[in-house]
Design a protein around this motif. Structure first.
Motif, PDB file in Angstrom:
ATOM      1  N   LYS A  89     -11.431   1.548 -47.634  1.00  0.00           N
ATOM      2  CA  LYS A  89     -11.120   2.297 -48.850  1.00  0.00           C
ATOM      3  C   LYS A  89     -10.594   3.691 -48.513  1.00  0.00           C
ATOM      4  O   LYS A  89      -9.712   4.212 -49.199  1.00  0.00           O
ATOM      5  N   VAL A  90     -11.129   4.278 -47.458  1.00  0.00           N
ATOM      6  CA  VAL A  90     -10.683   5.614 -47.052  1.00  0.00           C
ATOM      7  C   VAL A  90      -9.208   5.575 -46.668  1.00  0.00           C
ATOM      8  O   VAL A  90      -8.420   6.437 -47.072  1.00  0.00           O
ATOM      9  N   GLU A  91      -8.816   4.563 -45.887  1.00  0.00           N
ATOM     10  CA  GLU A  91      -7.413   4.462 -45.491  1.00  0.00           C
ATOM     11  C   GLU A  91      -6.526   4.189 -46.701  1.00  0.00           C
ATOM     12  O   GLU A  91      -5.439   4.765 -46.826  1.00  0.00           O
ATOM     13  N   LEU A  92      -6.972   3.308 -47.596  1.00  0.00           N
ATOM     14  CA  LEU A  92      -6.191   3.014 -48.798  1.00  0.00           C
ATOM     15  C   LEU A  92      -5.944   4.282 -49.600  1.00  0.00           C
ATOM     16  O   LEU A  92      -4.815   4.555 -50.035  1.00  0.00           O
ATOM     17  N   GLN A  93      -6.979   5.078 -49.802  1.00  0.00           N
ATOM     18  CA  GLN A  93      -6.838   6.319 -50.562  1.00  0.00           C
ATOM     19  C   GLN A  93      -5.879   7.286 -49.871  1.00  0.00           C
ATOM     20  O   GLN A  93      -5.062   7.946 -50.526  1.00  0.00           O
ATOM     21  N   LEU A  95      -3.425   6.437 -47.777  1.00  0.00           N
ATOM     22  CA  LEU A  95      -2.083   5.871 -47.878  1.00  0.00           C
ATOM     23  C   LEU A  95      -1.452   6.183 -49.231  1.00  0.00           C
ATOM     24  O   LEU A  95      -0.295   6.610 -49.316  1.00  0.00           O
ATOM     25  N   VAL A  96      -2.214   5.966 -50.293  1.00  0.00           N
ATOM     26  CA  VAL A  96      -1.682   6.178 -51.638  1.00  0.00           C
ATOM     27  C   VAL A  96      -1.401   7.658 -51.881  1.00  0.00           C
ATOM     28  O   VAL A  96      -0.364   8.022 -52.446  1.00  0.00           O
ATOM     29  N   LYS A  97      -2.304   8.520 -51.436  1.00  0.00           N
ATOM     30  CA  LYS A  97      -2.106   9.961 -51.611  1.00  0.00           C
ATOM     31  C   LYS A  97      -0.836  10.424 -50.889  1.00  0.00           C
ATOM     32  O   LYS A  97      -0.008  11.144 -51.457  1.00  0.00           O
ATOM     33  N   THR A  98      -0.680   9.991 -49.641  1.00  0.00           N
ATOM     34  CA  THR A  98       0.493  10.393 -48.864  1.00  0.00           C
ATOM     35  C   THR A  98       1.765   9.796 -49.441  1.00  0.00           C
ATOM     36  O   THR A  98       2.811  10.459 -49.502  1.00  0.00           O
ATOM     37  N   ARG A  99       1.672   8.550 -49.877  1.00  0.00           N
ATOM     38  CA  ARG A  99       2.838   7.901 -50.478  1.00  0.00           C
ATOM     39  C   ARG A  99       3.271   8.637 -51.744  1.00  0.00           C
ATOM     40  O   ARG A  99       4.473   8.829 -51.981  1.00  0.00           O
ATOM     41  N   CYS A 100       2.324   9.064 -52.534  1.00  0.00           N
ATOM     42  CA  CYS A 100       2.654   9.812 -53.755  1.00  0.00           C
ATOM     43  C   CYS A 100       3.326  11.140 -53.419  1.00  0.00           C
ATOM     44  O   CYS A 100       4.301  11.537 -54.068  1.00  0.00           O
ATOM     45  N   TRP A 101       2.804  11.835 -52.408  1.00  0.00           N
ATOM     46  CA  TRP A 101       3.413  13.108 -52.005  1.00  0.00           C
ATOM     47  C   TRP A 101       4.877  12.910 -51.609  1.00  0.00           C
ATOM     48  O   TRP A 101       5.762  13.627 -52.083  1.00  0.00           O
ATOM     49  N   LEU A 102       5.113  11.939 -50.735  1.00  0.00           N
ATOM     50  CA  LEU A 102       6.460  11.745 -50.199  1.00  0.00           C
ATOM     51  C   LEU A 102       7.423  11.175 -51.240  1.00  0.00           C
ATOM     52  O   LEU A 102       8.577  11.610 -51.341  1.00  0.00           O
ATOM     53  N   HIS A 175       5.017   2.067 -47.747  1.00  0.00           N
ATOM     54  CA  HIS A 175       5.076   0.963 -48.707  1.00  0.00           C
ATOM     55  C   HIS A 175       4.467  -0.295 -48.093  1.00  0.00           C
ATOM     56  O   HIS A 175       3.629  -0.961 -48.708  1.00  0.00           O
ATOM     57  N   ASP A 176       4.878  -0.624 -46.873  1.00  0.00           N
ATOM     58  CA  ASP A 176       4.395  -1.846 -46.237  1.00  0.00           C
ATOM     59  C   ASP A 176       2.900  -1.768 -45.938  1.00  0.00           C
ATOM     60  O   ASP A 176       2.170  -2.750 -46.101  1.00  0.00           O
ATOM     61  N   GLN A 177       2.433  -0.605 -45.491  1.00  0.00           N
ATOM     62  CA  GLN A 177       1.007  -0.468 -45.205  1.00  0.00           C
ATOM     63  C   GLN A 177       0.180  -0.572 -46.486  1.00  0.00           C
ATOM     64  O   GLN A 177      -0.886  -1.204 -46.502  1.00  0.00           O
ATOM     65  N   SER A 178       0.672   0.026 -47.568  1.00  0.00           N
ATOM     66  CA  SER A 178      -0.028  -0.069 -48.851  1.00  0.00           C
ATOM     67  C   SER A 178       0.050  -1.482 -49.414  1.00  0.00           C
ATOM     68  O   SER A 178      -0.914  -1.984 -50.004  1.00  0.00           O
ATOM     69  N   ASN A 220       1.487   7.151 -61.313  1.00  0.00           N
ATOM     70  CA  ASN A 220       0.457   6.412 -62.048  1.00  0.00           C
ATOM     71  C   ASN A 220       0.455   4.934 -61.652  1.00  0.00           C
ATOM     72  O   ASN A 220      -0.603   4.294 -61.572  1.00  0.00           O
ATOM     73  N   HIS A 221       1.639   4.402 -61.411  1.00  0.00           N
ATOM     74  CA  HIS A 221       1.803   3.013 -60.982  1.00  0.00           C
ATOM     75  C   HIS A 221       1.061   2.779 -59.665  1.00  0.00           C
ATOM     76  O   HIS A 221       0.306   1.803 -59.518  1.00  0.00           O
ATOM     77  N   TYR A 222       1.243   3.670 -58.706  1.00  0.00           N
ATOM     78  CA  TYR A 222       0.584   3.530 -57.408  1.00  0.00           C
ATOM     79  C   TYR A 222      -0.925   3.739 -57.524  1.00  0.00           C
ATOM     80  O   TYR A 222      -1.715   3.028 -56.896  1.00  0.00           O
ATOM     81  N   GLN A 223      -1.320   4.727 -58.306  1.00  0.00           N
ATOM     82  CA  GLN A 223      -2.748   5.015 -58.445  1.00  0.00           C
ATOM     83  C   GLN A 223      -3.482   3.889 -59.173  1.00  0.00           C
ATOM     84  O   GLN A 223      -4.631   3.570 -58.845  1.00  0.00           O
TER      85      GLN A 223
END
Length: 238
Positions: A89-93, A95-102, A175-178, A220-223
């Motif tokens: 869960k830590v990695e998922l969070q 990944l999503v946080k970084t993906r949203c930033w970028l 994207h692929d990791q998420s 919001n879609h990613y979160q």
């Protein structure tokens, strides 16, 4: 089955360029199997098994595994070899946080820079995605590989005009990791939402050049995806 490459061929008859090309092919196939969940988190990646599965020799296999390790899809432990990266869960969070930033930056730049060619690519990507069912069989949650491919194309089309090859590369990797998490939890996520409505809203905002709205909808879609995965029965820390 195609004849396996022998060590003799690798060392003699195949040039370094040919081995590198084979390694890229093996890399793509192993990466796809990890993202799709065909290779489960924590699975040991034994060279002899990989040679049979991907019909390649030792050198391309080793090169592919080293690249996958650098990308975070595979881990290498001393004396224990390679295995598929675990999930948490830590990695998922993260990944999503970084993906949203970028992707906020990438999408804003893409909307600002996008020309008619970008619009055409986005329109076509959305149209193709909307015509393909997400699952082959909703009752069994059997995933549709064609939908997965078109889904990836749609998200990359959104940010294609950002003007940075490096940024696109980072976004593609995230994207692929998420997506590995999404596909592992597809049975839980399917009944919880209708992603096409979300894709439609993001698409329309991007085409209308409303960057603030498009970014808000995309994040919001990613979160939402991350929340569904976290609340699923997926076994984390595998």
């Amino acid at each position: 089955m195609a004849k396996l490459l022998t060590n003799e061929k690798e060392n003699g008859k195949h040039s370094s360029g040919q081995v590198s090309t084979l390694a890229t092919s093996v890399y793509d196939r192993i990466r796809m199997d990890i993202v799709s969940g065909a290779l489960k988190p924590g699975k040991k990646l034994r060279t002899d098994e990989l040679r049979l599965r991907y019909e390649a020799g030792n050198s391309p296999i080793r090169e592919a595994l080293n690249r996958l390790s650098s990308d975070g899809f595979v881990v290498r432990e001393e004396q224990r070899g390679f295995s598929v990266a675990a999930i948490s869960k830590v990695e998922l969070q993260e990944l999503v946080k970084t993906r949203c930033w970028l992707e906020e930056t990438a999408l804003r730049q893409s909307i600002e820079n996008g020309d008619s060619e970008w619009e055409e690519r986005l329109v076509l990507a959305h149209h193709r995605l909307s015509r393909v069912p997400r699952l082959i069989d909703p009752k069994s949650a059997a995933r549709n590989a064609e939908w997965d491919r078109l889904h990836r194309e749609f998200h990359m089309a959104l940010i294609a005009a950002c003007g940075s090859r490096l940024l696109l590369g980072f976004c593609e990797q995230l994207h692929d990791q998420s997506d590995r998490y999404r596909q592992l939890a597809v049975a839980a996520s399917y009944p919880a939402r209708d992603p096409m409505d979300e894709h439609e809203a993001i698409y329309l905002a991007a085409i209308d050049r409303d960057a603030d709205k498009a970014v808000d909808l995309l994040l919001n879609h990613y979160q939402k995806t991350a929340k569904i995965i976290e609340e699923s029965d997926l076994s984390f820390d595998m």
